[in-house]
Design an enzyme around this catalytic site. Sequence first.
Site, PDB file in Angstrom:
ATOM      1  N   HIS A  98      25.598  21.768 -19.396  1.00  0.00           N
ATOM      2  CA  HIS A  98      26.340  22.906 -19.925  1.00  0.00           C
ATOM      3  C   HIS A  98      26.186  24.032 -18.910  1.00  0.00           C
ATOM      4  O   HIS A  98      25.119  24.219 -18.344  1.00  0.00           O
ATOM      5  CB  HIS A  98      25.770  23.368 -21.267  1.00  0.00           C
ATOM      6  CG  HIS A  98      26.249  24.735 -21.657  1.00  0.00           C
ATOM      7  ND1 HIS A  98      27.455  24.934 -22.289  1.00  0.00           N
ATOM      8  CD2 HIS A  98      25.713  25.966 -21.440  1.00  0.00           C
ATOM      9  CE1 HIS A  98      27.635  26.248 -22.466  1.00  0.00           C
ATOM     10  NE2 HIS A  98      26.595  26.886 -21.963  1.00  0.00           N
ATOM     11  N   LYS A 131      21.765  18.494 -20.468  1.00  0.00           N
ATOM     12  CA  LYS A 131      21.842  17.960 -21.822  1.00  0.00           C
ATOM     13  C   LYS A 131      20.961  16.710 -21.965  1.00  0.00           C
ATOM     14  O   LYS A 131      20.497  16.157 -20.967  1.00  0.00           O
ATOM     15  CB  LYS A 131      23.305  17.644 -22.159  1.00  0.00           C
ATOM     16  CG  LYS A 131      24.193  18.886 -22.171  1.00  0.00           C
ATOM     17  CD  LYS A 131      25.631  18.509 -22.448  1.00  0.00           C
ATOM     18  CE  LYS A 131      26.538  19.732 -22.484  1.00  0.00           C
ATOM     19  NZ  LYS A 131      27.934  19.359 -22.783  1.00  0.00           N
ATOM     20  N   TYR A 162      26.515  27.025 -29.962  1.00  0.00           N
ATOM     21  CA  TYR A 162      27.883  26.493 -29.976  1.00  0.00           C
ATOM     22  C   TYR A 162      28.731  27.070 -31.111  1.00  0.00           C
ATOM     23  O   TYR A 162      29.724  26.469 -31.508  1.00  0.00           O
ATOM     24  CB  TYR A 162      27.862  24.959 -30.080  1.00  0.00           C
ATOM     25  CG  TYR A 162      27.438  24.273 -28.804  1.00  0.00           C
ATOM     26  CD1 TYR A 162      28.252  24.288 -27.679  1.00  0.00           C
ATOM     27  CD2 TYR A 162      26.225  23.602 -28.723  1.00  0.00           C
ATOM     28  CE1 TYR A 162      27.874  23.659 -26.502  1.00  0.00           C
ATOM     29  CE2 TYR A 162      25.834  22.959 -27.553  1.00  0.00           C
ATOM     30  CZ  TYR A 162      26.666  22.990 -26.444  1.00  0.00           C
ATOM     31  OH  TYR A 162      26.285  22.358 -25.287  1.00  0.00           O
ATOM     32  N   ASN A 184      28.492  14.652 -20.892  1.00  0.00           N
ATOM     33  CA  ASN A 184      28.869  15.202 -19.585  1.00  0.00           C
ATOM     34  C   ASN A 184      27.719  15.895 -18.852  1.00  0.00           C
ATOM     35  O   ASN A 184      27.936  16.730 -17.993  1.00  0.00           O
ATOM     36  CB  ASN A 184      30.107  16.090 -19.692  1.00  0.00           C
ATOM     37  CG  ASN A 184      29.869  17.354 -20.483  1.00  0.00           C
ATOM     38  OD1 ASN A 184      28.768  17.626 -20.962  1.00  0.00           O
ATOM     39  ND2 ASN A 184      30.914  18.159 -20.630  1.00  0.00           N
ATOM     40  N   GLU A 217      23.755  33.665 -23.689  1.00  0.00           N
ATOM     41  CA  GLU A 217      23.059  32.383 -23.684  1.00  0.00           C
ATOM     42  C   GLU A 217      21.633  32.520 -23.144  1.00  0.00           C
ATOM     43  O   GLU A 217      20.698  31.936 -23.700  1.00  0.00           O
ATOM     44  CB  GLU A 217      23.862  31.352 -22.881  1.00  0.00           C
ATOM     45  CG  GLU A 217      25.155  30.971 -23.581  1.00  0.00           C
ATOM     46  CD  GLU A 217      26.099  30.136 -22.747  1.00  0.00           C
ATOM     47  OE1 GLU A 217      27.101  29.659 -23.317  1.00  0.00           O
ATOM     48  OE2 GLU A 217      25.869  29.952 -21.532  1.00  0.00           O
TER      49      GLU A 217
END
Length: 154
Positions: A118, A12, A52, A115, A129
């Site tokens: 992903h 990310k 998402y 975080n 994905e």
Amino acid sequence: MSSTEQTFIAIKPDGVQRGLIGPILSRFENRGFKLVAIKLTTPGKEHLEKHYEDLAGKPFFAGLIEYMNSGPICAMVWEGRDAVKTGRTLLGATNPLASAPGTIRGDFAIDVGRNVCHGSDSVENAKKEIALWFKEGESVSYQASQFNWIYEKA
């Protein structure tokens, strides 16, 4: 015997900005996974909303999209035995404070909204994905030279 599969892992914007691409790549390589696709990309709002879409009704959705659109993302496809499940284990819990030391999130993150990575949560989602992030022909098929040193013969 477990099967060879592919998983989608994305570093990310916080991970990219913090210079963590190399250390994260190393975790997967050191584990024995094979990198078959990688690109640094800024996919845009519409792409991220599709990625998402399962979270669209959540109160944090708009903020998540804005954050994910705030900088480049390192999108990757990793291949190996039980790649999805093991990839999630390498990442650690979604909430970094619940992640064990030695996991990517446990070592590099504090806030759930920052975080670092992903990772696909199922083989089915990994396929979706990968198809969303990589066009046909953007991944490479090959046998790594260390394959026989990592996997026992069936």
